[in-house]
Design an enzyme around this catalytic site. Structure first.
Site, PDB file in Angstrom:
ATOM      1  N   GLY A 129      -9.264 -15.333   9.004  1.00 30.60           N
ATOM      2  CA  GLY A 129     -10.069 -14.151   8.675  1.00 30.60           C
ATOM      3  C   GLY A 129     -10.252 -14.000   7.170  1.00 30.60           C
TER       4      GLY A 129
ATOM      5  N   LYS B 162      -9.460  -4.722  11.912  1.00 28.82           N
ATOM      6  CA  LYS B 162     -10.603  -4.618  10.998  1.00 28.82           C
ATOM      7  C   LYS B 162     -11.950  -4.625  11.738  1.00 28.82           C
ATOM      8  CE  LYS B 162      -8.249  -6.402   6.987  1.00 28.82           C
ATOM      9  NZ  LYS B 162      -8.221  -7.228   5.808  1.00 28.82           N
TER      10      LYS B 162
ATOM     11  N   SER C 227       0.797  -1.227   0.000  1.00 33.31           N
ATOM     12  CA  SER C 227       0.000   0.000   0.000  1.00 33.31           C
ATOM     13  C   SER C 227       0.834   1.286   0.000  1.00 33.31           C
ATOM     14  CB  SER C 227      -0.963   0.016   1.181  1.00 33.31           C
ATOM     15  OG  SER C 227      -1.775  -1.096   1.134  1.00 33.31           O
TER      16      SER C 227
ATOM     17  N   ASN D  15      -8.839 -27.083   6.484  1.00 31.27           N
ATOM     18  CA  ASN D  15      -7.976 -26.310   7.389  1.00 31.27           C
ATOM     19  C   ASN D  15      -7.265 -27.247   8.347  1.00 31.27           C
ATOM     20  OD1 ASN D  15      -7.018 -23.741   8.265  1.00 31.27           O
ATOM     21  ND2 ASN D  15      -8.258 -23.950  10.122  1.00 31.27           N
TER      22      ASN D  15
ATOM     23  N   THR E 186      -6.839 -26.769  11.492  1.00 27.76           N
ATOM     24  CA  THR E 186      -7.741 -26.914  12.640  1.00 27.76           C
ATOM     25  C   THR E 186      -9.152 -27.092  12.076  1.00 27.76           C
ATOM     26  OG1 THR E 186      -6.299 -25.335  13.729  1.00 27.76           O
ATOM     27  CG2 THR E 186      -8.365 -25.831  14.854  1.00 27.76           C
TER      28      THR E 186
ATOM     29  N   ALA F 255      -8.809 -21.411   7.131  1.00 27.37           N
ATOM     30  CA  ALA F 255     -10.079 -20.979   7.730  1.00 27.37           C
ATOM     31  C   ALA F 255      -9.842 -19.843   8.716  1.00 27.37           C
ATOM     32  CB  ALA F 255     -10.757 -22.162   8.415  1.00 27.37           C
TER      33      ALA F 255
ATOM     34  N   TYR G  11       1.465 -12.840  -2.299  1.00 22.37           N
ATOM     35  CA  TYR G  11       2.175 -12.295  -3.461  1.00 22.37           C
ATOM     36  C   TYR G  11       3.663 -12.050  -3.186  1.00 22.37           C
ATOM     37  CZ  TYR G  11       1.020  -7.976  -1.013  1.00 22.37           C
ATOM     38  OH  TYR G  11       0.861  -7.007  -0.065  1.00 22.37           O
TER      39      TYR G  11
HETATM   40  P1  ATR Z   1      -5.694 -14.394   8.145  1.00 22.86           P
HETATM   41  O1  ATR Z   1      -6.500 -13.250   8.686  1.00 22.86           O
HETATM   42  O2  ATR Z   1      -4.539 -13.924   7.269  1.00 22.86           O
HETATM   43  O3  ATR Z   1      -6.532 -15.433   7.487  1.00 22.86           O
HETATM   44  P2  ATR Z   1      -5.463 -16.015  10.482  1.00 22.86           P
HETATM   45  O4  ATR Z   1      -6.858 -15.669  10.843  1.00 22.86           O
HETATM   46  O5  ATR Z   1      -4.429 -16.024  11.557  1.00 22.86           O
HETATM   47  O6  ATR Z   1      -4.905 -15.022   9.384  1.00 22.86           O
HETATM   48  O7  ATR Z   1      -5.477 -17.425   9.722  1.00 22.86           O
HETATM   49  C1  ATR Z   1      -4.335 -18.056   9.294  1.00 22.86           C
HETATM   50  C2  ATR Z   1      -4.689 -19.304   8.508  1.00 22.86           C
HETATM   51  O8  ATR Z   1      -3.465 -19.923   8.115  1.00 22.86           O
HETATM   52  C3  ATR Z   1      -5.448 -20.340   9.325  1.00 22.86           C
HETATM   53  O9  ATR Z   1      -6.266 -21.074   8.460  1.00 22.86           O
HETATM   54  C4  ATR Z   1      -4.313 -21.212   9.858  1.00 22.86           C
HETATM   55  O10 ATR Z   1      -4.681 -22.519  10.225  1.00 22.86           O
HETATM   56  P3  ATR Z   1      -5.199 -22.810  11.726  1.00 22.86           P
HETATM   57  O11 ATR Z   1      -6.594 -22.304  11.773  1.00 22.86           O
HETATM   58  O12 ATR Z   1      -5.086 -24.282  11.872  1.00 22.86           O
HETATM   59  O13 ATR Z   1      -4.278 -22.057  12.641  1.00 22.86           O
HETATM   60  C5  ATR Z   1      -3.443 -21.273   8.630  1.00 22.86           C
HETATM   61  N1  ATR Z   1      -2.076 -21.662   8.954  1.00 22.86           N
HETATM   62  C6  ATR Z   1      -1.129 -20.899   9.543  1.00 22.86           C
HETATM   63  N2  ATR Z   1       0.025 -21.608   9.651  1.00 22.86           N
HETATM   64  C7  ATR Z   1      -0.213 -22.849   9.120  1.00 22.86           C
HETATM   65  C8  ATR Z   1       0.580 -24.014   8.913  1.00 22.86           C
HETATM   66  N3  ATR Z   1       1.858 -24.058   9.295  1.00 22.86           N
HETATM   67  N4  ATR Z   1       0.001 -25.073   8.307  1.00 22.86           N
HETATM   68  C9  ATR Z   1      -1.281 -25.026   7.906  1.00 22.86           C
HETATM   69  N5  ATR Z   1      -2.093 -23.962   8.074  1.00 22.86           N
HETATM   70  C10 ATR Z   1      -1.560 -22.876   8.668  1.00 22.86           C
END
Ligand code: ATR
Length: 513
Positions: free
Chosen positions: A362, A297, A250, A382, A384, A360, A450
């Protein structure tokens, strides 16, 4: 107007002269940090103003003030006296300024400085960030009429920055340097003029030297990205708030457009610790528009006077701008994603399309809502699983984990794959979140990351023959929509094509090529 002072922290006089020559066009003046020079080099500081050819500040910063000098006050006095000795009738051959800490008692040195026109910068460095009453501090520090008072505070919060900012309106006729050191004070360095500061300190970060203080910005970035010298008291301020503020396109996007349009606007990064303190600061600084990123947000909603339909229905805002005294809130993430995806697929909607959403968090929530709106059917996978279930159940989508079982479900949801996790992003986990899945080559694959342009996941999809898209297009689309909100007009197409031809953070590339 605030000056750009290039802080020279090289080990040798020659290194400092070389750096100054390289970045001369950006610097109004320089600071010779004698404390960073090797022992023998300190013998030759007297000639530095002549070699520099710009006004120079003489500084020997003690370690207790954030510098590197450890040899005691007697030795420091001697160095400062050497620097000011044999004053020349041609003032350009003398140091233009000398930095003397408020507790440093050297009347004869001050007398000599004044006699030969070297201005005293009376400085105070609050490394612990304990200073409460900055105006009182400024008042107590000033000794003679033409002195510049410098207060540099290590800020650990937005409240600390607010405290410094409020001091800018006091003693208006007094030349003062107000600096917020550290990450959370980053923007005080760009907006030095607005902070009532006589100068800002920058350094040549790309030369592999130590910055003069925590949070100092690269001299070239300050000049070429933020166009520091064009910032006046009237410049309209925009920016992005977040914490931690991840690398964002940005500032580059908006400042490049502003420059192409010759608009008197600047777009700054605002790392923020407390949204309430920041909104006070935004009012006091008369900030005109904001991009909002994680984690604000939702927490920003109470500060919005009028919400767009999408903000009302989703409960998340990524764009704020002023309508008179009121704040208006919109969310351009959603339209940015859907227009980018439809354009990529060359479709008007997602009817009959079966899609896998990876992640899964935000972002995934927004992606799922848009896919549903465009008529697509999705499977959310996901790490989790319950988080995938929680989003999927809202839209009657399916869900699963990133394990064998989940991957098997993908055989019915693989027209399009949208990757929304942070896995593969620069500075994060560099693995592939979908390593168990084998691409057939028929999938259309979008990764919202990106940086890097191709994550391991996207690279694997490309080499299997899939059509791929990274998140750059989406980010530019949502920024264009933010621009339209801020200025109530579209970005001229010619400017947009210039932006697109440069690519991510193109300002750096144009300069280095
Ligand atoms: P954002 O707002 O960018 O989506 P977030 O809400 O913290 O950020 O979500 C991050 C996403 O990346 C989640 O789906 C997370 O999986 P979990 O819900 O299991 O935490 C996923 N994520 C982050 N690190 C990961 C990893 N090493 N392997 C698989 N999924 C991962």
């Amino acid at each position: 107007m605030a000056k750009n002072c290039l802080c020279l922290t090289g080990n040798t006089i020659k290194q400092n002269v070389d750096i100054l020559n390289k970045y001369r066009k950006y610097a109004d003046l320089a600071e010779l940090r004698v404390d960073c020079l090797d022992g023998d080099e300190r013998l030759h500081i007297r000639r530095f103003p002549e070699l520099a050819g710009v006004p120079v500040i003489l500084t020997v910063r003690r370690d207790i003030d954030g510098g590197y000098f450890t040899s005691g006050e007697g030795a420091r006095l001697k160095l400062l006296a050497n620097g000011l000795a044999y004053a020349n009738a041609d003032s350009r051959l003398n140091f233009a300024y000398v930095d003397i800490e408020e507790d440093f008692n050297a009347p004869s040195l001050e007398e000599a400085a004044r006699t030969f026109g070297t201005r005293i910068i009376r400085s105070c460095h609050d490394l612990k960030g304990e200073l409460e009453d900055i105006p009182a501090k400024i008042k107590s520090m000033k000794r003679a009429g033409d002195e510049i008072v410098k207060v540099a505070v290590s800020v650990k919060s937005t409240r600390d920055v607010l405290n410094v900012f409020r001091a800018s309106d006091t003693f208006i006729k007094q030349d003062k340097i107000l600096i917020c050191m550290g990450h959370y004070g980053l923007y005080s360095r760009i907006l030095a003029e607005r902070f009532g500061s006589f100068l800002t300190y920058s350094c040549a970060l790309s030369e592999d030297i130590t910055p003069g203080a925590s949070g100092q910005m690269d001299v070239r970035e300050l000049s070429e990205l933020y166009h520091f010298k064009k910032i006046t008291k009237d410049t309209k301020i925009y920016g992005v708030i977040g914490n931690p503020l991840k690398s964002s396109v940005s500032p580059w996007f908006f400042n490049t457009i502003f420059n192409l349009e010759n608009a008197d606007c600047v777009y700054a990064p605002f790392p923020v610790t407390n949204i309430n303190d920041f909104m006070n600061l935004a009012d006091e600084m008369n900030i005109q528009g904001l991009s909002i990123t994680v984690p604000y947000k939702e927490t920003v909603l109470p500060y919005i006077d009028e919400k767009s339909e999408v903000v009302e229905s989703i409960g998340a805002c990524n764009t704020m701008y002023r309508k008179g005294d009121a704040w208006y809130g919109d969310n351009t993430d959603y339209a940015g994603f859907s227009t980018s995806l439809l354009n990529f697929l060359n479709r008007k909607n997602l009817k009959k399309m079966k899609i896998t959403i990876v992640g899964a968090g935000g972002v995934s929530r927004a992606v799922a809502a848009e896919i549903y709106k465009m008529g697509g059917k999705a499977l959310i996978l996901n790490r989790t699983v319950h988080k995938a279930a929680s989003i999927a159940s809202r839209y009657n989508f399916r869900w699963g984990g990133l394990d064998r079982q989940g991957i098997e479900l993908m055989s019915k949801y693989n027209d399009i794959i949208v990757q929304t996790t942070s896995v593969g992003m620069e500075g994060y986990d560099v693995s592939d979140p979908l390593e168990l899945y084998e691409f057939s080559g028929n999938e259309s694959v979008m990764d919202l990351i990106y940086t890097p342009p191709q994550t391991p996941f996207l690279k694997r999809a490309a080499s299997a023959g899939c059509k791929i898209l990274n998140g750059y297009d989406m980010v530019i689309r949502q920024a264009c929509l933010q621009y339209a909100n801020f200025f109530d007009r579209e970005i001229p197409k010619t400017h947009l094509s210039q932006i697109n031809s440069l690519g991510v953070n193109g300002w750096d590339r144009t300069l280095s090529s």
